[in-house]
Design a protein around this motif. Structure first.
Motif, short mmCIF file in Angstrom:
data_model
loop_
_atom_site.label_atom_id
_atom_site.label_comp_id
_atom_site.label_asym_id
_atom_site.label_seq_id
_atom_site.Cartn_x
_atom_site.Cartn_y
_atom_site.Cartn_z
N VAL A 54 -3.65 -0.81 -5.71
CA VAL A 54 -3.77 0.06 -4.55
C VAL A 54 -3.41 1.48 -4.95
O VAL A 54 -2.33 1.75 -5.44
CB VAL A 54 -2.87 -0.43 -3.39
CG1 VAL A 54 -2.98 0.52 -2.21
CG2 VAL A 54 -3.28 -1.84 -2.98
N GLU A 73 -8.79 -7.75 -6.03
CA GLU A 73 -8.08 -6.54 -5.60
C GLU A 73 -6.71 -6.95 -5.08
O GLU A 73 -6.60 -7.73 -4.14
CB GLU A 73 -8.94 -5.84 -4.53
CG GLU A 73 -8.24 -4.88 -3.60
CD GLU A 73 -7.40 -3.83 -4.27
OE1 GLU A 73 -7.75 -3.37 -5.37
OE2 GLU A 73 -6.35 -3.47 -3.70
N ALA A 87 -2.55 -6.59 -3.79
CA ALA A 87 -1.71 -5.81 -2.87
C ALA A 87 -0.96 -4.76 -3.69
O ALA A 87 -0.84 -4.86 -4.91
CB ALA A 87 -0.73 -6.73 -2.15
N HIS A 88 -0.45 -3.74 -3.01
CA HIS A 88 0.19 -2.58 -3.66
C HIS A 88 1.33 -3.03 -4.58
O HIS A 88 2.33 -3.58 -4.11
CB HIS A 88 0.72 -1.67 -2.55
CG HIS A 88 1.02 -0.27 -2.97
ND1 HIS A 88 0.52 0.30 -4.12
CD2 HIS A 88 1.76 0.69 -2.37
CE1 HIS A 88 0.95 1.55 -4.22
NE2 HIS A 88 1.71 1.81 -3.17
N ARG A 92 1.37 -5.40 -6.81
CA ARG A 92 1.47 -6.82 -7.17
C ARG A 92 0.45 -7.26 -8.21
O ARG A 92 0.34 -8.46 -8.51
CB ARG A 92 1.30 -7.70 -5.93
CG ARG A 92 2.00 -7.21 -4.69
CD ARG A 92 3.51 -7.34 -4.76
NE ARG A 92 4.10 -6.83 -3.54
CZ ARG A 92 5.12 -5.98 -3.49
NH1 ARG A 92 5.69 -5.55 -4.60
NH2 ARG A 92 5.59 -5.55 -2.34
#
Ligand SMILES: Cc1ncc(C[n+]2csc(CCOP(=O)(O)OP(=O)(O)O)c2C)c(N)n1
Ligand code: SF4
Lengths: 261, 374
Positions: A59, A75, A77-78, A80
């Motif tokens: 992200v 894609e 999570a921020h 991770r």
């Protein structure tokens, strides 16, 4: 049309790597995200990894990296991405798994995930873009923002009394026993871009050989949020960032040296 | 396969292994730790993936990555750990990849305690993570049911590309009972068409939960919703006891439902026409079934090990067709059958005194009396 040169004289010296799609990137003019992604794509092409690679986007401004790479992608999570990459790599150990993360993503919210991926010696490759700022959210202070540097959340300049000093991730990760290859390069000129590509290639070789955690930190530009022209931004990397974030090889495990790349 | 004496946590873990789970990621927390330990001992020996993650945040994101490959994956935890997983669960829901989560609930909020509780009902059933999604939530009331539900959870998760939760509590996890495990299933040979596998000779695949264009996100939300509507249509599960001639109905899930069954049996022995309705799917909730029963019954008693979280759903489902009373114990306290028997007798004794206010209010007043008496 008549080709004025006989075919034997034409030689393709530059073309779009197969590992890139034809999509036009959304990056700002002068942003080096595009450069680093091209380097990764060239390496995937050269190593014949395009069809066995799985990328993990993060992200940040590079959230849409998956639109530009012509390889399987997920894609995260921020912050991770290293955990997600771990999940993929553990069930598909023979695939080439890499993450592409910014400095807010990796060095702030994702600190635990990257440190522990390194601690486990996770056999993944991380391309870490350090542009000293949060690009996507409009230029807030990152853990890598230089002392005194103005951002929208440090409008008077980063106050190290209140926020501490910038985090040097390559140095930090080099201390982990599980790290096999951790280096810092820069994207501010052609020579350095070539060196960056070589490092990316080595990082993927390390993974190919099953040697463990590899990370290439790339000093990168964000002209938009630095409020500089593209050229000024390149100078900023050279003159302001490199003195603090020194380029170099921070961890090259013996097994990697033995690869003699 | 013959019955063996099995501890709930181990039984769930072994059931998952036999259902073909190929990757497990977790973090220690009581009262589910035996589950992780069972996986640690068994998975590597079978050549499958086991990782003790650095946190539940990492564990769920490892699950997320592994789930994107289309293989059977799971994580397990208990309440505080599950709170940390909410971010990942929302991403998993948004990316439409299947996974199984086991939550062996304990007393809360906060660090709470390690005693059995049902206080995460709202968190699990009504979402938990951000965004518009519904997981499937299944509540076992015995070790055998925990085994069966775990196997079912994998099938449902894959069928609907959704999160399936086994919502147990500490007593299910910790108790030992005779139970029968299923035979070892073969591992999946074919991965789904959407799986990100890094394979040659096909167009690239992409899994993401980002849809910057609201119209696209709406289409995705609609797809999730349609799938949810079909889950509601087809996957509602429950168990009934003594309902054929029942005038009064106790509603409880998991351990509370099991304790209530003892109370119902005792009440029957005293001639009270009472039955038990035990939802197994808390999500989708057996709304239609409860409404049907409400239409032919005199009164309902909801029993939970929380402050009346399912109570709200029962009241919605029964649409005011009959009086609904509540009895609960909190903080990790498991009610005794006698306490529930007392409540059944009160319900059966005729018009409920002090009909004003909410069932929860009346329960609180009664509980205060009980507490004083103690
Ligand atoms: C949990 C969470 N918190 C905050 C955000 C908002 N957010 C999106 S991108 C970003 C910062 C990204 O900065 P960086 O990793 O440095 O990448 P860059 O955009 O500079 O390439 C933030 C904070 C988010 N998406 N998720
Ligand atoms: S905001 Fe900065 S990092 Fe993001 S695309 Fe523009 S220049 Fe690049």
């Amino acid at each position: 049309m008549i080709n004025p040169l006989p075919n034997t004289h034409t030689q393709v010296v530059y073309q779009r790597p197969k590992s890139l799609t034809t999509a036009v990137t959304h990056y700002c003019p002068g942003c080096t995200h595009g450069v680093s992604q091209r380097l990764v794509a060239e390496v995937l092409d050269e190593m014949g990894l395009r069809e066995k690679a799985i990328g993990v986007a993060s992200v940040g401004c590079s959230v849409f990296a998956y639109n530009y790479f012509d390889v399987d992608f997920v894609e995260a999570a921020h912050g991770r991405a290293p955990a997600m990459a771990t999940g993929i790599k553990r069930v598909f150990p023979d695939r080439t798994v890499f993450t592409y993360q910014g400095d807010g993503d990796l060095a702030s919210i994702g600190m635990a995930e990257v440190m522990h991926a390194a601690a486990r010696g996770e056999n993944i490759t991380i391309i870490f873009i350090n542009n000293a700022i949060y690009g996507m959210t409009g230029g807030q202070m990152a853990p890598t923002t230089l002392p005194g540097m103005k951002t929208t959340s440090s409008p008077l300049g980063r106050d190290i009394e209140m926020t501490g000093m910038p985090i040097r991730m390559a140095e930090l990760l080099s201390k982990m026993d599980g790290s096999s290859f951790v280096v810092r390069r820069s994207l501010h000129d052609a020579t350095n871009i070539r060196k960056a590509k070589k490092a990316i290639r080595t990082a993927f070789e390390v993974q190919q050989q099953g040697l463990g955690f590899s990370l290439v930190e790339l000093l990168s530009t964000c002209p938009t949020n630095w409020d500089l022209t593209p050229n000024e931004a390149l100078s900023f990397v050279e003159e302001k960032m490199i003195p603090y974030f020194e380029l170099g090889d921070y961890k090259v495990a013996d097994a990697v040296k033995a690869l003699k790349l | 396969m013959a019955k063996e004496l099995l501890k709930g946590n181990n039984a769930i873990a072994e059931a998952a292994i036999r259902a073909g789970v190929e990757a497990y990621f977790g973090y220690p927390i009581t009262p589910q730790t035996e589950l992780l330990e069972h996986m640690a001992a068994r998975m590597p020996a079978l050549g499958r993936t086991f990782v003790q993650a650095e946190s539940e945040v990492a564990a769920i994101n490892m699950v997320y990555g592994a789930a994107c490959t289309g293989k059977r994956v799971m994580t397990t935890s208990s309440s505080p750990g599950v709170s940390l997983m909410m971010e990942g669960l929302s991403y998993i829901a948004g990316t439409e990849v299947p996974m199984v989560l086991v939550n062996v609930m304990r007393g809360g909020p906060g660090l709470g305690n390690i005693a059995p509780s049902q206080a995460d009902y709202h968190q699990m059933v009504h979402g938990g993570g951000h965004g518009d999604y519904h997981p499937i939530v299944l509540a076992p009331a015995s070790v055998q049911e925990a085994i069966d539900i775990t196997v079912l959870a994998f099938d449902l998760a894959e069928k609907y590309r959704t999160i399936a939760v086994v919502l147990a509590d500490g007593s299910i996890g910790q108790m030992m009972e005779p139970a029968e495990l299923p035979p070892m299933a073969e591992l999946k040979k074919h991965l789904p068409h959407w799986a990100v596998t890094g394979e040659p000779g096909r167009a690239r695949r992409l899994l993401t939960s980002i849809y910057l264009n609201p119209d696209d996100e709406e289409v995705t939300n609609m797809r999730l919703l349609n799938r949810w509507m079909s889950i509601r249509e087809n996957e509602v599960r429950w168990k009934e006891y003594f309902l054929e001639d029942a005038e009064y109905v106790v509603v409880g899930f998991g351990t509370a439902g099991r304790v209530a069954l003892s109370a119902v049996r005792a009440a029957r022995a005293e001639g009270i026409k009472v039955g038990l309705f035990r939802p197994i799917t808390l999500s989708p909730f057996p709304e239609a079934q409860l409404k049907e029963i409400a239409a032919v019954s005199e009164g309902m008693l909801v029993v939970e090990m929380n402050a009346g979280q399912m109570l709200d759903d029962v009241k919605l489902a029964t649409e005011g067709l009959l009086p609904v009373e509540f009895y609960g114990r909190l903080g990790g306290v498991v009610p005794f059958p006698d306490e529930i028997l007392g409540e059944i007798k009160r319900l059966a004794a005729g018009p409920i005194p002090n009909q004003n206010g909410h069932a929860r209010q009346r329960w609180l007043e009664r509980l205060a009396l009980i507490k004083e008496r103690d």
